[in-house]
Write a protein that holds these residues in place. Structure first.
Motif, PDB file in Angstrom:
ATOM      1  N   GLN A 129     -17.230 -33.346  40.985  1.00  0.00           N
ATOM      2  CA  GLN A 129     -18.290 -32.781  40.148  1.00  0.00           C
ATOM      3  C   GLN A 129     -18.388 -31.273  40.346  1.00  0.00           C
ATOM      4  OE1 GLN A 129     -20.933 -33.746  38.005  1.00  0.00           O
ATOM      5  NE2 GLN A 129     -19.833 -35.640  37.626  1.00  0.00           N
ATOM      6  N   HIS A 130     -18.360 -30.859  41.601  1.00  0.00           N
ATOM      7  CA  HIS A 130     -18.466 -29.427  41.897  1.00  0.00           C
ATOM      8  C   HIS A 130     -17.251 -28.674  41.357  1.00  0.00           C
ATOM      9  CE1 HIS A 130     -19.810 -25.824  44.022  1.00  0.00           C
ATOM     10  NE2 HIS A 130     -18.526 -25.616  44.232  1.00  0.00           N
ATOM     11  N   LEU A 131     -16.060 -29.212  41.623  1.00  0.00           N
ATOM     12  CA  LEU A 131     -14.835 -28.568  41.132  1.00  0.00           C
ATOM     13  C   LEU A 131     -14.849 -28.463  39.606  1.00  0.00           C
ATOM     14  CD1 LEU A 131     -12.130 -30.285  43.383  1.00  0.00           C
ATOM     15  CD2 LEU A 131     -12.513 -27.829  43.248  1.00  0.00           C
ATOM     16  N   GLY A 132     -15.317 -29.513  38.960  1.00  0.00           N
ATOM     17  CA  GLY A 132     -15.302 -29.546  37.511  1.00  0.00           C
ATOM     18  C   GLY A 132     -16.271 -28.582  36.861  1.00  0.00           C
ATOM     19  N   LYS A 133     -17.369 -28.287  37.547  1.00  0.00           N
ATOM     20  CA  LYS A 133     -18.455 -27.512  36.922  1.00  0.00           C
ATOM     21  C   LYS A 133     -18.726 -26.152  37.555  1.00  0.00           C
ATOM     22  CE  LYS A 133     -20.136 -30.694  33.999  1.00  0.00           C
ATOM     23  NZ  LYS A 133     -20.391 -30.487  32.566  1.00  0.00           N
ATOM     24  N   ARG A 134     -18.425 -26.008  38.865  1.00  0.00           N
ATOM     25  CA  ARG A 134     -19.011 -24.858  39.571  1.00  0.00           C
ATOM     26  C   ARG A 134     -18.033 -23.955  40.314  1.00  0.00           C
ATOM     27  NH1 ARG A 134     -22.094 -29.384  39.924  1.00  0.00           N
ATOM     28  NH2 ARG A 134     -24.034 -29.270  38.745  1.00  0.00           N
ATOM     29  N   GLY A 135     -17.032 -24.504  40.972  1.00  0.00           N
ATOM     30  CA  GLY A 135     -16.133 -23.624  41.707  1.00  0.00           C
ATOM     31  C   GLY A 135     -15.266 -24.357  42.710  1.00  0.00           C
ATOM     32  N   PRO A 136     -14.435 -23.612  43.451  1.00  0.00           N
ATOM     33  CA  PRO A 136     -13.555 -24.209  44.469  1.00  0.00           C
ATOM     34  C   PRO A 136     -14.336 -24.749  45.669  1.00  0.00           C
ATOM     35  CG  PRO A 136     -12.884 -21.959  43.890  1.00  0.00           C
ATOM     36  CD  PRO A 136     -14.262 -22.163  43.349  1.00  0.00           C
ATOM     37  N   TYR A 161      -5.148 -34.562  66.722  1.00  0.00           N
ATOM     38  CA  TYR A 161      -6.050 -33.822  65.837  1.00  0.00           C
ATOM     39  C   TYR A 161      -5.664 -32.352  65.792  1.00  0.00           C
ATOM     40  CZ  TYR A 161     -10.130 -31.610  63.814  1.00  0.00           C
ATOM     41  OH  TYR A 161     -10.943 -30.870  63.011  1.00  0.00           O
ATOM     42  N   ALA A 162      -5.597 -31.819  64.593  1.00  0.00           N
ATOM     43  CA  ALA A 162      -5.345 -30.381  64.405  1.00  0.00           C
ATOM     44  C   ALA A 162      -6.263 -29.911  63.286  1.00  0.00           C
ATOM     45  CB  ALA A 162      -3.878 -30.136  64.053  1.00  0.00           C
ATOM     46  N   GLY A 163      -7.371 -29.278  63.644  1.00  0.00           N
ATOM     47  CA  GLY A 163      -8.331 -28.808  62.654  1.00  0.00           C
ATOM     48  C   GLY A 163      -7.708 -27.730  61.773  1.00  0.00           C
ATOM     49  N   HIS A 164      -7.862 -27.893  60.457  1.00  0.00           N
ATOM     50  CA  HIS A 164      -7.187 -26.972  59.546  1.00  0.00           C
ATOM     51  C   HIS A 164      -7.979 -26.876  58.243  1.00  0.00           C
ATOM     52  CE1 HIS A 164      -3.875 -24.711  57.860  1.00  0.00           C
ATOM     53  NE2 HIS A 164      -3.713 -25.582  56.875  1.00  0.00           N
ATOM     54  N   TYR A 165      -8.240 -25.635  57.804  1.00  0.00           N
ATOM     55  CA  TYR A 165      -8.983 -25.411  56.561  1.00  0.00           C
ATOM     56  C   TYR A 165      -8.036 -25.255  55.372  1.00  0.00           C
ATOM     57  CZ  TYR A 165     -13.077 -24.540  59.475  1.00  0.00           C
ATOM     58  OH  TYR A 165     -14.105 -24.675  60.370  1.00  0.00           O
ATOM     59  N   ILE A 166      -8.455 -25.816  54.235  1.00  0.00           N
ATOM     60  CA  ILE A 166      -7.728 -25.667  52.979  1.00  0.00           C
ATOM     61  C   ILE A 166      -8.744 -25.368  51.873  1.00  0.00           C
ATOM     62  CG2 ILE A 166      -5.849 -27.217  53.659  1.00  0.00           C
ATOM     63  CD1 ILE A 166      -7.216 -29.377  51.875  1.00  0.00           C
ATOM     64  N   VAL A 167      -8.244 -24.954  50.701  1.00  0.00           N
ATOM     65  CA  VAL A 167      -9.118 -24.699  49.547  1.00  0.00           C
ATOM     66  C   VAL A 167      -8.754 -25.656  48.415  1.00  0.00           C
ATOM     67  CG1 VAL A 167     -10.019 -23.006  47.915  1.00  0.00           C
ATOM     68  CG2 VAL A 167      -9.112 -22.234  50.105  1.00  0.00           C
ATOM     69  N   LEU A 168      -9.680 -26.509  48.023  1.00  0.00           N
ATOM     70  CA  LEU A 168      -9.471 -27.331  46.835  1.00  0.00           C
ATOM     71  C   LEU A 168      -9.628 -26.429  45.613  1.00  0.00           C
ATOM     72  CD1 LEU A 168     -11.460 -30.635  47.547  1.00  0.00           C
ATOM     73  CD2 LEU A 168      -9.212 -29.914  48.381  1.00  0.00           C
ATOM     74  N   CYS A 169      -8.654 -26.491  44.707  1.00  0.00           N
ATOM     75  CA  CYS A 169      -8.682 -25.594  43.549  1.00  0.00           C
ATOM     76  C   CYS A 169      -8.587 -26.339  42.224  1.00  0.00           C
ATOM     77  CB  CYS A 169      -7.576 -24.555  43.652  1.00  0.00           C
ATOM     78  SG  CYS A 169      -5.919 -25.279  43.714  1.00  0.00           S
TER      79      CYS A 169
END
Length: 217
Positions: A129-136, A161-169
Protein backbone atom coordinates in the motif's frame (compact mmCIF):
# COMPACT_ATOMS: atom_id res chain seq x y z
CA UNK A 1 -7.41 -1.04 1.98
CA UNK A 2 -7.20 1.38 -0.93
CA UNK A 3 -6.74 0.05 -4.44
CA UNK A 4 -3.15 0.35 -5.68
CA UNK A 5 -1.67 0.13 -9.20
CA UNK A 6 -0.82 -3.37 -10.47
CA UNK A 7 2.78 -2.22 -10.87
CA UNK A 8 4.90 0.49 -9.28
CA UNK A 9 8.52 1.50 -9.60
CA UNK A 10 10.55 4.38 -8.12
CA UNK A 11 13.61 5.35 -10.13
CA UNK A 12 16.32 5.53 -7.48
CA UNK A 13 19.98 6.12 -8.26
CA UNK A 14 21.81 3.00 -7.06
CA UNK A 15 24.66 3.45 -4.59
CA UNK A 16 27.03 0.68 -3.53
CA UNK A 17 28.16 0.69 0.09
CA UNK A 18 31.86 1.34 0.61
CA UNK A 19 32.36 -0.45 3.94
CA UNK A 20 30.96 -3.49 5.73
CA UNK A 21 28.82 -1.31 8.02
CA UNK A 22 27.31 1.48 5.90
CA UNK A 23 24.46 -0.34 4.11
CA UNK A 24 21.86 1.73 6.00
CA UNK A 25 23.48 5.05 5.11
CA UNK A 26 23.84 3.83 1.52
CA UNK A 27 20.07 3.23 1.43
CA UNK A 28 19.52 6.80 2.61
CA UNK A 29 21.89 8.07 -0.10
CA UNK A 30 19.62 6.36 -2.66
CA UNK A 31 16.58 8.15 -1.16
CA UNK A 32 18.09 11.66 -1.02
CA UNK A 33 17.94 14.28 -3.73
CA UNK A 34 21.08 14.84 -5.83
CA UNK A 35 22.12 17.93 -3.85
CA UNK A 36 21.52 16.20 -0.49
CA UNK A 37 23.48 13.16 -1.65
CA UNK A 38 26.43 15.39 -2.55
CA UNK A 39 26.37 17.02 0.91
CA UNK A 40 26.28 13.66 2.71
CA UNK A 41 29.09 12.18 0.62
CA UNK A 42 31.25 15.32 0.84
CA UNK A 43 30.88 15.60 4.64
CA UNK A 44 30.50 11.85 5.31
CA UNK A 45 32.98 11.49 8.20
CA UNK A 46 31.89 14.76 9.81
CA UNK A 47 28.18 13.85 9.67
CA UNK A 48 28.81 10.33 11.02
CA UNK A 49 30.75 11.84 13.92
CA UNK A 50 28.04 14.42 14.63
CA UNK A 51 25.33 11.74 14.55
CA UNK A 52 27.46 9.71 16.97
CA UNK A 53 27.27 6.26 15.41
CA UNK A 54 30.87 5.80 14.29
CA UNK A 55 30.95 2.60 12.26
CA UNK A 56 27.73 0.85 13.31
CA UNK A 57 24.23 2.12 12.63
CA UNK A 58 20.91 1.09 14.11
CA UNK A 59 17.59 1.92 12.48
CA UNK A 60 16.99 4.77 14.94
CA UNK A 61 20.30 6.31 13.75
CA UNK A 62 19.02 6.21 10.18
CA UNK A 63 15.82 7.98 11.25
CA UNK A 64 17.77 10.81 12.88
CA UNK A 65 19.86 11.07 9.69
CA UNK A 66 16.68 11.24 7.55
CA UNK A 67 15.37 13.94 9.88
CA UNK A 68 18.63 15.86 9.44
CA UNK A 69 17.93 15.97 5.69
CA UNK A 70 14.24 16.72 6.26
CA UNK A 71 13.01 13.49 4.65
CA UNK A 72 9.50 12.70 5.91
CA UNK A 73 9.34 9.16 7.24
CA UNK A 74 7.83 6.84 9.85
CA UNK A 75 9.66 4.07 11.72
CA UNK A 76 7.93 0.87 12.86
CA UNK A 77 9.60 -1.77 15.03
CA UNK A 78 8.80 -4.66 17.37
CA UNK A 79 11.19 -3.32 20.01
CA UNK A 80 11.54 0.24 21.29
CA UNK A 81 15.22 0.17 22.16
CA UNK A 82 17.41 -2.94 22.23
CA UNK A 83 16.03 -6.45 22.73
CA UNK A 84 17.88 -7.75 25.85
CA UNK A 85 18.15 -11.23 24.31
CA UNK A 86 20.45 -9.85 21.58
CA UNK A 87 23.27 -9.49 24.11
CA UNK A 88 23.69 -13.27 23.91
CA UNK A 89 23.76 -13.29 20.10
CA UNK A 90 27.26 -13.38 18.57
CA UNK A 91 26.34 -10.81 15.88
CA UNK A 92 25.28 -8.23 18.47
CA UNK A 93 27.56 -8.87 21.46
CA UNK A 94 30.31 -6.36 20.62
CA UNK A 95 28.15 -3.64 19.11
CA UNK A 96 25.59 -3.64 21.94
CA UNK A 97 28.27 -2.83 24.51
CA UNK A 98 29.44 0.06 22.34
CA UNK A 99 26.07 1.36 21.12
CA UNK A 100 23.53 0.72 23.88
CA UNK A 101 23.67 4.16 25.55
CA UNK A 102 23.40 6.05 22.26
CA UNK A 103 20.60 3.89 20.86
CA UNK A 104 18.59 4.02 24.12
CA UNK A 105 18.99 7.81 24.32
CA UNK A 106 17.87 8.29 20.71
CA UNK A 107 14.74 6.23 21.27
CA UNK A 108 13.96 8.27 24.39
CA UNK A 109 14.53 11.58 22.57
CA UNK A 110 12.90 10.63 19.25
CA UNK A 111 9.64 12.50 19.80
CA UNK A 112 11.50 15.57 21.05
CA UNK A 113 13.40 15.66 17.76
CA UNK A 114 10.32 15.09 15.61
CA UNK A 115 11.24 11.49 14.77
CA UNK A 116 8.13 9.32 14.65
CA UNK A 117 8.64 5.81 16.06
CA UNK A 118 5.83 3.33 16.65
CA UNK A 119 6.02 -0.11 18.27
CA UNK A 120 4.20 -2.43 15.91
CA UNK A 121 4.82 -4.73 12.97
CA UNK A 122 3.91 -4.06 9.34
CA UNK A 123 2.55 -6.78 7.06
CA UNK A 124 3.41 -7.07 3.36
CA UNK A 125 -0.01 -5.79 2.28
CA UNK A 126 0.65 -2.55 4.15
CA UNK A 127 4.12 -2.25 2.62
CA UNK A 128 2.60 -2.65 -0.84
CA UNK A 129 0.00 0.00 0.00
CA UNK A 130 2.76 2.42 0.94
CA UNK A 131 4.85 1.60 -2.13
CA UNK A 132 1.83 1.98 -4.37
CA UNK A 133 0.71 5.35 -3.01
CA UNK A 134 3.43 7.12 -1.06
CA UNK A 135 7.08 6.20 -1.54
CA UNK A 136 9.97 3.74 -1.12
CA UNK A 137 10.66 1.68 2.02
CA UNK A 138 13.92 1.00 3.89
CA UNK A 139 13.95 -2.48 5.46
CA UNK A 140 16.27 -4.27 7.85
CA UNK A 141 16.75 -7.85 6.63
CA UNK A 142 18.82 -10.90 7.44
CA UNK A 143 21.18 -10.92 4.44
CA UNK A 144 21.73 -14.66 4.90
CA UNK A 145 18.07 -15.17 3.94
CA UNK A 146 17.87 -12.42 1.30
CA UNK A 147 17.48 -13.94 -2.15
CA UNK A 148 17.55 -12.14 -5.51
CA UNK A 149 16.39 -13.94 -8.64
CA UNK A 150 18.89 -11.97 -10.73
CA UNK A 151 22.14 -11.71 -8.77
CA UNK A 152 22.02 -14.51 -6.19
CA UNK A 153 25.32 -15.89 -7.49
CA UNK A 154 27.01 -12.49 -7.18
CA UNK A 155 26.07 -11.74 -3.59
CA UNK A 156 28.47 -12.86 -0.88
CA UNK A 157 27.41 -16.10 0.82
CA UNK A 158 26.69 -15.59 4.51
CA UNK A 159 25.74 -17.83 7.38
CA UNK A 160 23.76 -17.13 10.53
CA UNK A 161 22.40 -13.63 11.09
CA UNK A 162 23.76 -10.71 9.09
CA UNK A 163 21.78 -7.49 9.54
CA UNK A 164 21.50 -5.67 6.23
CA UNK A 165 19.45 -2.71 4.99
CA UNK A 166 17.83 -2.56 1.55
CA UNK A 167 15.42 -0.16 -0.21
CA UNK A 168 12.14 -1.47 -1.62
CA UNK A 169 11.50 0.49 -4.81
CA UNK A 170 8.52 -1.25 -6.42
CA UNK A 171 6.41 -4.33 -7.04
CA UNK A 172 4.42 -6.28 -9.59
CA UNK A 173 1.17 -7.64 -8.15
CA UNK A 174 0.55 -10.18 -10.94
CA UNK A 175 3.92 -11.88 -10.54
CA UNK A 176 3.98 -11.26 -6.75
CA UNK A 177 7.48 -9.81 -7.11
CA UNK A 178 9.08 -7.15 -4.94
CA UNK A 179 11.81 -4.95 -6.45
CA UNK A 180 14.64 -3.57 -4.32
CA UNK A 181 18.06 -1.95 -4.31
CA UNK A 182 20.69 -3.88 -2.40
CA UNK A 183 23.65 -1.60 -1.51
CA UNK A 184 25.92 -4.65 -1.41
CA UNK A 185 25.47 -5.15 -5.15
CA UNK A 186 28.01 -3.48 -7.43
CA UNK A 187 26.08 -2.82 -10.62
CA UNK A 188 22.93 -0.76 -10.95
CA UNK A 189 20.36 -3.46 -11.73
CA UNK A 190 17.30 -3.67 -9.50
CA UNK A 191 17.08 -6.86 -7.46
CA UNK A 192 13.86 -8.85 -7.21
CA UNK A 193 12.32 -11.66 -5.19
CA UNK A 194 8.87 -12.91 -4.27
CA UNK A 195 6.91 -11.15 -1.55
CA UNK A 196 6.99 -14.40 0.45
CA UNK A 197 10.80 -14.61 0.23
CA UNK A 198 11.14 -10.98 1.30
CA UNK A 199 8.96 -11.63 4.34
CA UNK A 200 11.24 -14.49 5.44
CA UNK A 201 14.29 -12.22 5.35
CA UNK A 202 12.73 -9.13 6.95
CA UNK A 203 10.91 -11.03 9.73
CA UNK A 204 13.93 -13.08 10.81
CA UNK A 205 15.10 -12.98 14.42
CA UNK A 206 17.47 -10.05 14.85
CA UNK A 207 15.68 -7.61 12.55
CA UNK A 208 12.96 -6.48 15.02
CA UNK A 209 10.95 -6.26 11.76
CA UNK A 210 12.31 -2.72 11.41
CA UNK A 211 10.60 -0.73 8.64
CA UNK A 212 11.12 2.92 7.60
CA UNK A 213 8.35 4.22 5.36
CA UNK A 214 9.57 7.10 3.18
CA UNK A 215 7.07 9.75 2.06
CA UNK A 216 7.77 11.34 -1.30
CA UNK A 217 6.59 14.96 -1.46
Amino acid sequence: MEAIPDQKHYNLTHYQQRFNWDCGISCIIMILSTSQREVLLHDFDKICAEEGFGSSTWTIDLCFLLKRFQVRHEYYTKTLGIDPSYSEHSYYTKIINKDEKRVTRKFQEARLHGVRVEQRTIEMEELLQHLGKRGPVILLTNASLLTCEICKKNVLEKFGYAGHYIVLCGYDLKSQLIFYHNPEVQDEHVCRCTAAAMDISRKAYGTDEDVILIYRN
